[in-house]
Structure formats: C-alpha cells, structure tokens
Design an enzyme around this catalytic site. Structure first.
Site, mmCIF file in Angstrom:
data_model
loop_
_atom_site.group_PDB
_atom_site.id
_atom_site.type_symbol
_atom_site.label_atom_id
_atom_site.label_comp_id
_atom_site.label_asym_id
_atom_site.label_seq_id
_atom_site.Cartn_x
_atom_site.Cartn_y
_atom_site.Cartn_z
ATOM 1 N N ASP A 85 -51.340 -36.189 -79.677
ATOM 2 C CA ASP A 85 -49.955 -36.421 -80.080
ATOM 3 C C ASP A 85 -49.446 -35.325 -81.010
ATOM 4 O O ASP A 85 -48.349 -34.786 -80.828
ATOM 5 C CB ASP A 85 -49.836 -37.757 -80.827
ATOM 6 N N ILE A 86 -50.226 -35.011 -82.022
ATOM 7 C CA ILE A 86 -49.752 -34.134 -83.094
ATOM 8 C C ILE A 86 -49.519 -32.709 -82.598
ATOM 9 O O ILE A 86 -48.501 -32.082 -82.926
ATOM 10 C CB ILE A 86 -50.752 -34.148 -84.259
#
Length: 410
Positions: free
Chosen positions: A183-184
C-alpha cells in the site's frame, strides 16, 4: 473562487487536493502532499473512512474517531462529509472539483464511473484537473488487467507483485514484509505521478489521468527479479537475511540481537577483515572477490558471525560504526532513543482530537531547505471542516443547514 487558507509555507502551498481515499495507500499518498503544504480536503462518507474504527486508541480517548491507524496517514488534512450516493452530494463534489488541482481516489475500477464522477466527467468541470487512481490491478484506461475488478489489499500486492516470493528465511517459505509496503509504496509512487502531471498541467493547462496499480509498483520495487530472470534465466527465491549476489550483505547475530553489515566490495571486505582481527584473510584467494565470496558464502557468514555473535550491538557499534556500512537492528524503543531520529525530526508530537495528551507520529522524511514540510495539524474529526469548506465554496449558512438536515453532509 478558491477559499483563502492558512499559510503553511510548504513547497505545495496553493495546491488543492480533493481526497476521496480510504484505508492506507490513498491516504498515505495525499498525506505526502499535505505534509508539503498542499490543502487536502478529505471527503468522507457519512460513516467515515473505515480506518477510523481500527484504533489503537489512547485510554483517555472518549471520542474514538482518530485512532493511531487513521492519525498516522491523515494528519494535516481537512475533513468534510458528503454522501456521494445522493445526486446533491455528487453536485457538491463537482462544485469543489472546479477549484481543485487534484482528485485522488482508491475505489475499485469503474466505481466512480457508475457514480457519474469519472475522470472524463470531472474533466468537463476542470480541464486542468489531475485525477489519480490507486487500485490493486490498475485502471482499464491504461491497460485492462484480467483481474481489474478484483478487490486487493497490501497482502495481495506483496504476494502477486513478487515481494513475498523473494522474502523469507529459506527458499521454501515466502514471508509477508512487516509494513504495508504493498500500500505505502504505491501511495508514494502516486504522489510522484501527481506531481509530474501537475507540472505538465501548469505548463499546458491540461490535466490527465494518473493510474497507479499496486501490483505494478511492487514489481517495480522488486526490479532485480526481472533482470535476474532475463539475464541469467534464474527464478529468484527467498534468500533469508542475506543478498543473492552480494557477500557479505545482510544480518548477523549479536549477543543481544542482530546487526546489519554490507561489505561486498573488495575494499570494504578488506577493511572488515582488519576490524575483526583477521588479516590472514586478506591473502585468501578463495575470498578475494565478491563473486568468490558469494560462492563461498557459508564460510564468509561463519567468519563474520564468529566475531559478531559474542559481542553486543553496542560493542559492535563501537567496532564498526562509521568504518564500514553497518547498523544494529532497531525496534521502536531503540529508535525513540537514538539521537539521529531526534535531530532529523522523525518522531513528532502532535494533537489528537480525542485525547488531552500529545501523540507521536512518524515525521516528514522529505526535507527542503527553503520550503520545509511539517506536521501542522493532527488528524481531523469526521466532518470537522464541512461548514468552512462549503462556506468558502459559496454556500450560505441556511443552504448548509438544509443539506445537513437532509443528511447530504454532516
């Protein structure tokens, strides 16, 4: 008219972002922009971003609106609640988009299209609009994946993008990476794409669609598996805590934990040998190059660990620190005490609406000399800025009250 906002002085001051994201990837992206001074308006559904419910919460937090998960990726933002399932709510969003520079969303493909809020539709309101979408399998506009309609989380991107396949204690045990890199990192790539598209829009007056696929980004981060497969016909597997082609390069046991050492060049290897009192190895032809050390890696590991395992991390820091690439393996309690992170302002106190005592968040890692980013404000309450944002957009108080009575906003 764009509303006047408080001056933050960041590099992105004057940029307005409509943030339609939830959970981690999208909010991390928009927070990166907010940290550098952009005005980020987080448009939430009536129930709020689902991460608001995930905690953890301070014991004295009576509101339970902004737990640690939410606060960590939603600082520096404003919150407005709009029900986009209603036609009036969608009309409000279009009104906000007219004066925005960027829209970011991370719904599944075609969700915004079905709401009548597609990029093409919003571009009619604002031709210079940069519209960024972060999805597990990308958007059909740039290449329709056979999985385009599948839901995805970090763990899926790590698995299918190749990260788990080269991470683990042995070749047979793929392992999830601790932080949500699936995600990041896509969130960070999205911020980069947005800035590139913004620069183009400022030059040409035309915005564009920015498509970020979580799987694609994870593969890009794992770039070496592609060249290893293409150049050498290899299918890389988990290598444990060491590197497949650099030696020594990885983790070694200390008496109280682990340390990292990277000494793959011949010069670093020779310096390492001297530091551990093994000058006899300098003339060892079987270890004279990185290729030979990789071939004989088990012996190299035993040599290095024979020295490190009998000493503490602190003792090894005194031996290796500043002399070769070296670092002890830290947990958060170590990080909190290390002067590096203090002087770099990487653990920052801020406020949380639900608690009377300050909370700590990870700081802003991108440093500027002239327009430094910062944590200017903590996470917003749900709908905290609804009245101010709509008032600045030209709505009268009675109009806002009527929208609130009808539960279009809150």
């Amino acid at each position: 008219m764009r509303p006047e906002t408080e001056s933050r002085g960041g590099a992105l001051e004057g940029i307005r972002v409509i943030d339609l994201t939830q959970m981690l990837a999208g909010p991390f992206c928009t927070q990166m922009l907010a940290d550098q001074g952009a005005e980020v308006i987080k448009v939430e559904p009536p129930q709020g971003d689902s991460s608001r419910k995930l905690g953890p919460y301070r014991p004295d937090d009576t509101e339970r609106q902004t737990g640690g998960y939410f606060a960590s990726v939603n600082r520096n933002k404003k919150s407005i609640v709009i029900d986009l399932k209603s036609e009036d709510g969608r009309t409000l969003l279009r009104r906000l988009v007219r004066d925005a520079d960027v829209v970011v969303e991370n719904y599944r493909a075609r969700v915004m299209d079905r709401l009548g809020l597609s990029y093409e539709s919003l571009r009619e309101e604002n031709p210079a609009l940069v519209y960024a979408a972060i999805r597990g399998f990308g958007d059909p506009r740039t290449g329709e994946s056979p999985y385009v309609d599948w839901p995805a989380f970090d763990v899926v991107a790590q698995a299918m993008g190749g990260l788990m396949g080269i991470t683990g204690p042995d070749p047979h045990t793929p392992t999830k990476v601790g932080p949500g890199l699936g995600d990041i990192v896509p969130g960070a790539f999205a911020a980069t794409g947005i800035l590139a598209a913004l620069l183009r829009a400022k030059m040409t007056g035309r915005g564009q669609f920015v498509d970020i696929c979580m799987l694609d980004v994870v593969l890009a981060v794992c770039e070496r598996i592609v060249h290893q497969h293409s150049y050498a016909g290899a299918v890389p597997r988990p290598e444990g805590n060491h590197h497949p082609i650099l030696t020594p390069f990885g983790l070694f046991s200390a008496s109280d934990g682990f340390v990292s050492i990277g000494a793959p060049t011949d010069e670093w290897w020779q310096k390492l040998c001297r530091l551990i009192g093994r000058d006899d190895l300098l003339s060892d032809a079987t270890l004279s190059t990185n290729a030979l050390r990789t071939k004989n890696r088990a012996r190299v590991f035993e040599i290095v660990e024979g020295f490190t395992r009998t000493r503490s991390k602190k003792e090894l820091l005194e031996v290796f620190g500043g002399k070769i690439p070296f670092g002890p393996v830290y947990d958060i309690s170590d990080i909190a005490q290390d002067p590096h992170f203090a002087v770099r302002n990487m653990i920052v106190e801020t406020c949380d609406p639900g608690t009377a005592t300050p909370v700590e968040l990870a700081g802003v890692p991108i440093k500027f000399t002239e327009t430094p980013g910062a944590i200017w404000s903590g996470p917003p309450r749900l709908g905290e800025h609804t009245d101010a944002i709509l008032g600045a957009a030209g709505l009268a108080a009675n109009e806002i009250a009527e929208l609130r009575r009808r539960k279009i906003v809150q």
